[in-house]
Write a protein that holds these residues in place. Structure first.
Motif, PDB file in Angstrom:
ATOM      1  N   THR A 170       0.491  20.474  -9.200  1.00 24.87           N
ATOM      2  CA  THR A 170       1.401  21.390  -8.472  1.00 24.87           C
ATOM      3  C   THR A 170       2.419  20.246  -7.829  1.00 24.87           C
ATOM      4  O   THR A 170       1.971  19.119  -7.045  1.00 24.87           O
ATOM      5  N   ILE A 171       3.576  20.621  -8.028  1.00 21.75           N
ATOM      6  CA  ILE A 171       4.767  19.864  -7.063  1.00 21.75           C
ATOM      7  C   ILE A 171       5.277  20.529  -6.231  1.00 21.75           C
ATOM      8  O   ILE A 171       5.737  21.701  -6.543  1.00 21.75           O
ATOM      9  N   THR A 172       5.622  20.050  -4.915  1.00 21.72           N
ATOM     10  CA  THR A 172       6.381  21.004  -3.847  1.00 21.72           C
ATOM     11  C   THR A 172       7.351  20.482  -3.522  1.00 21.72           C
ATOM     12  O   THR A 172       7.581  19.193  -3.326  1.00 21.72           O
ATOM     13  N   ALA A 173       8.681  21.242  -3.099  1.00 23.78           N
ATOM     14  CA  ALA A 173       9.919  20.679  -2.639  1.00 23.78           C
ATOM     15  C   ALA A 173       9.895  20.998  -1.364  1.00 23.78           C
ATOM     16  O   ALA A 173       9.554  21.927  -0.706  1.00 23.78           O
ATOM     17  N   GLY A 174      10.670  19.973  -0.534  1.00 17.97           N
ATOM     18  CA  GLY A 174      10.686  20.027   1.002  1.00 17.97           C
ATOM     19  C   GLY A 174      12.227  20.885   1.247  1.00 17.97           C
ATOM     20  O   GLY A 174      12.806  21.461   0.569  1.00 17.97           O
TER      21      GLY A 174
END
Length: 206
Positions: A170-174
């Motif tokens: 899982t990769i999340t953007a700010g």
């Protein structure tokens, strides 16, 4: 005398044509045939970090390929993408310090490799500097899939014993940009408020 010699010669002839055969049989007991195995596992201390990431920023993950049986040859790819952020991520992959891939996350595939202890994979995911504001706060969920195949006997890849292992990511953007929301409301302190509602602009952080 001739009769006696003739009779004996017939007997001698019969003896010369006599044949003898030898044979033997041995039995081996308690034989066992056991097929080999091909098995490996994946270990990783944590998901991609840091999280979240900004445009131009990167998150890193380390995955160790642990072999527990015969030496395999294998390939690895990314699949099962979910989330709009996946469209804006690039990936760099290295195996034991050697670069194996650089490009779009969605196109990632590498191999085939022959296991050589240790097999340590380092992945770096980078958010594109051109990622739109709509990607803010979004996530990308996907899997790395490792497909291992029998290396012994020089079989073509995918034939013989094989094993498949997957690991979720899982990769999340700010949040990097404020979004203007066109909002209509009455401002009691505005000198024009008596003439009806005024159109105001309010900055909101998503």
């Amino acid at each position: 005398l001739l009769v006696i010699v003739g009779l004996n010669w017939a007997g001698f002839s019969a003896v010369m044509k006599t044949a003898a055969y030898y044979n033997d049989t041995e039995t081996s007991k308690a034989n066992t045939y056991q097929a080999g195995a091909l098995d490996f596992s994946l270990t990783s201390p944590a998901d991609f970090s840091p999280s979240p990431i900004m445009p131009g920023g990167s998150a890193i993950r380390t995955i160790d390929f642990i072999n527990t049986a015969n030496i395999p040859k294998y390939m690895v790819n990314a699949t099962s993408f979910a989330g709009v952020l996946c469209d804006y991520l690039d990936l760099e992959a290295s195996l034991d310090g050697t670069n194996t891939y650089a490009g779009s996350l969605k196109n990632f595939t590498a191999g085939e490799f022959i296991f050589s202890d240790p097999d340590t994979w380092n992945f770096t995911a980078t958010l594109s500097v051109s990622a739109p504001a709509s990607a803010q706060g979004q996530t990308c969920n996907f899997k790395f899939v490792y497909f291992g195949s029998q290396e012994r006997n020089n079989l073509p890849f995918g034939e013989g014993f094989n094993d498949i292992e997957e690991i979720d990511n899982t990769i999340t953007a700010g949040i990097w940009q404020k979004v203007v929301i066109n909002k209509v409301y009455y401002d009691p302190d505005d000198e024009h408020s008596g003439n009806g509602p005024e159109k105001k602009y309010e900055w909101l952080e998503l």
